[in-house]
Write an enzyme that holds these catalytic residues in place. Structure first.
Site, short mmCIF file in Angstrom:
data_model
loop_
_atom_site.label_atom_id
_atom_site.label_comp_id
_atom_site.label_asym_id
_atom_site.label_seq_id
_atom_site.Cartn_x
_atom_site.Cartn_y
_atom_site.Cartn_z
N ASP A 16 0.62 -1.15 0.26
CA ASP A 16 -0.09 -0.22 0.08
C ASP A 16 0.93 1.19 -0.53
O ASP A 16 1.95 1.00 1.10
CB ASP A 16 -1.36 -0.02 1.14
CG ASP A 16 -1.98 0.90 0.65
OD1 ASP A 16 -3.36 0.45 2.17
OD2 ASP A 16 -1.39 2.32 0.51
N ASP A 111 -3.72 2.60 -5.43
CA ASP A 111 -2.65 2.88 -4.39
C ASP A 111 -2.27 1.56 -3.48
O ASP A 111 -1.39 1.46 -2.59
CB ASP A 111 -2.40 4.52 -2.95
CG ASP A 111 -3.69 3.33 -2.39
OD1 ASP A 111 -4.59 2.95 -2.67
OD2 ASP A 111 -3.29 3.85 -1.85
N GLU A 112 -3.04 -0.17 -3.82
CA GLU A 112 -2.78 -0.86 -3.66
C GLU A 112 -2.79 -2.46 -4.41
O GLU A 112 -3.13 -2.33 -5.56
CB GLU A 112 -4.22 -0.82 -2.28
CG GLU A 112 -3.77 -0.04 -1.53
CD GLU A 112 -5.71 -0.26 -0.46
OE1 GLU A 112 -5.56 -1.94 -0.28
OE2 GLU A 112 -6.37 0.08 -0.41
#
Length: 427
Positions: A16, A111-112
């Site tokens: 993350d 974002d992960e």
DNA sequence: TCTCCGATTAGAC
DNA sequence: CTAACGGTCTAATCGGAGA
């Protein structure tokens, strides 16, 4: 149980990015390091990403920006409009790097990323190396959480983020049973993936406050009173995988394009202008996944926060005679829906469209009783190609852009440093 | 009574 | 311009309609 039937424990990593949007902005603005920075949602409405300094000042996630103005005056919080072209580009670079570490991974959000590191020798070293490489090649800081299930990997990531001593990597699988119990007893249940505000409140009535409480709660009661989702979550906390890695991104079942307006809108032509832009966006997405839609919906909203003004939030859907992905066809329907919903006495703050009943484009199955579908393609293909080459909005349908006044506020957007030469500042 | 459907809810990010 | 609060998406669940 025989050991032959025992599946090996997964070493599932959740990577993350830290404060992703803020980190992206800082790459090109070194002067913004070590100062409180926030990135705002569309229309510069709410805070959607915060630097550690901004978090420390008490800026909350999702907080309306105007509420933070006092902090700005006092501490000089630096705010930026969101720049999704920039974030998407950097996201792709990060994901590309992560995908090199395993044949099995899932891009979970901008974002992960879940990365299956099962069987990786020197897991600890590899995790640090992965983090280091992303930092070196993109400048984006990330944290790595490892666990036997997605839910525990996410929880481990939370621990990695929160405790500086972890150096950005935390492996739940490396804990002893006693350490696991201790950790899960310290973590509040709302940190669990899938447990939001409402559920946290309801769980408290059952005396479930910590992650450990949820893990050890009476399963049949949980199932009966909270549903199947929570039951799966509990199993995942008990290290039984229930949520599979989604290696291939499924096609969207529904495509929404909507926006709040920078200013209130009262005129019908302005609403239509906005809606034609939404149709163009949604249809481009639809065609990009080679799909067509059979139901079209449009909606309008007045400003729900203005209690002093009359409220009106109409929504109308139309099932099409045959599915399509043609912007012009869809806009004609949306235009008609808008005409039917519009009432001149209201001030509109938001509008949008929804495409649903989505199916893959197939060759038309002839049906004597139905109108033949018109030949699809060339015009829309050309339009998509031109917009891809010259930038979104380079080519528009004639109804688009005649009226302004609805466009969102975006007063503090950074340049598209990585995707548009014309926006790179000349030194 | 069963099934299907649309609307609503909850959650993620 | 002097007020101002995001956008997309999925899955589960629930109640009513229709078979």
């Amino acid at each position: 149980m025989s050991s032959a039937t025992q599946a090996p424990v997964q070493q599932l990593a959740l990577v993350d990015c830290n404060n992703f949007y803020v980190s992206c902005e800082r790459l090109f603005r070194p002067d913004l390091r070590n100062v409180p920075v926030v990135v705002l949602s569309n229309n510069d409405g709410c805070v959607v990403s915060r630097s550690n300094e901004a978090k420390a000042l008490g800026v909350r996630m999702g907080q309306p920006w105007f509420e933070c103005k006092a902090l700005v005056a006092e501490h000089g919080v630096f705010a930026l409009s969101s720049n999704y072209a920039l974030y998407a580009d950097l996201s792709n670079r990060v994901m590309q790097i992560l995908s090199e570490y395993s044949p099995r991974s899932e891009v979970y959000s901008i974002d992960e990323c879940f990365v299956d590191l099962t069987g990786t020798p020197n897991l600890r070293e590899v995790s640090y190396a992965m983090r280091q490489r992303v930092m070196q090649w993109t400048g984006i800081p990330v944290c790595v959480g490892i666990g036997p299930t997605k839910t525990l990997a996410k929880l481990a990531n939370h621990v990695a983020k929160k405790h500086p001593r972890s150096q950005g990597v935390f492996n739940f699988n490396a804990l002893t049973e006693a350490q696991k119990d201790k950790l899960l007893t310290q973590l509040p249940v709302e940190e669990v993936w899938g447990v939001g505000r409402k559920l946290t409140k309801r769980l408290a009535e059952y005396n479930i406050h910590t992650v450990q409480d949820l893990k050890t709660a009476h399963t049949p009661t949980l199932r009966a009173d909270f549903g199947v989702v929570i039951e799966k979550t509990q199993r995942e906390l008990q290290e039984i995988p229930c949520v599979d890695l989604q290696e291939i991104t499924p096609e969207k079942q529904q495509i929404i394009s909507s926006r709040s307006f920078g200013n209130m809108v009262t005129e019908l032509p302005v609403l239509k202008d906005a809606l034609s832009t939404f149709v163009a966006n949604a249809c481009a997405k639809l065609r990009a996944q080679n799909s067509q839609a059979a139901v079209i919906q449009a909606f309008l909203h007045t400003n729900r926060f203005r209690k002093d003004l009359p409220q009106y939030s109409p929504s109308l859907a139309v099932p099409l005679p045959y599915p399509t992905n043609d912007s012009l066809v869809i806009f004609r329907w949306v235009d008609a829906l808008c005409e039917r919903m519009y009432k001149p006495e209201y001030q509109y703050k938001k509008a949008g469209i929804v495409l649903s009943d989505i199916s893959p484009v197939t060759h038309y199955q002839g049906d004597l009783l139905e109108e033949p579908a018109p030949a699809q393609g060339t015009l829309m293909q050309t339009l998509d190609a031109l917009n891809k080459r010259f930038g979104r909005g380079a080519v528009k349908v004639s109804t688009q852009g005649a009226y302004s006044g609805w466009q969102m506020r975006q007063e503090r957007r950074s340049p598209n440093y990585t995707t548009d030469w014309t926006e790179v500042p000349v030194v």
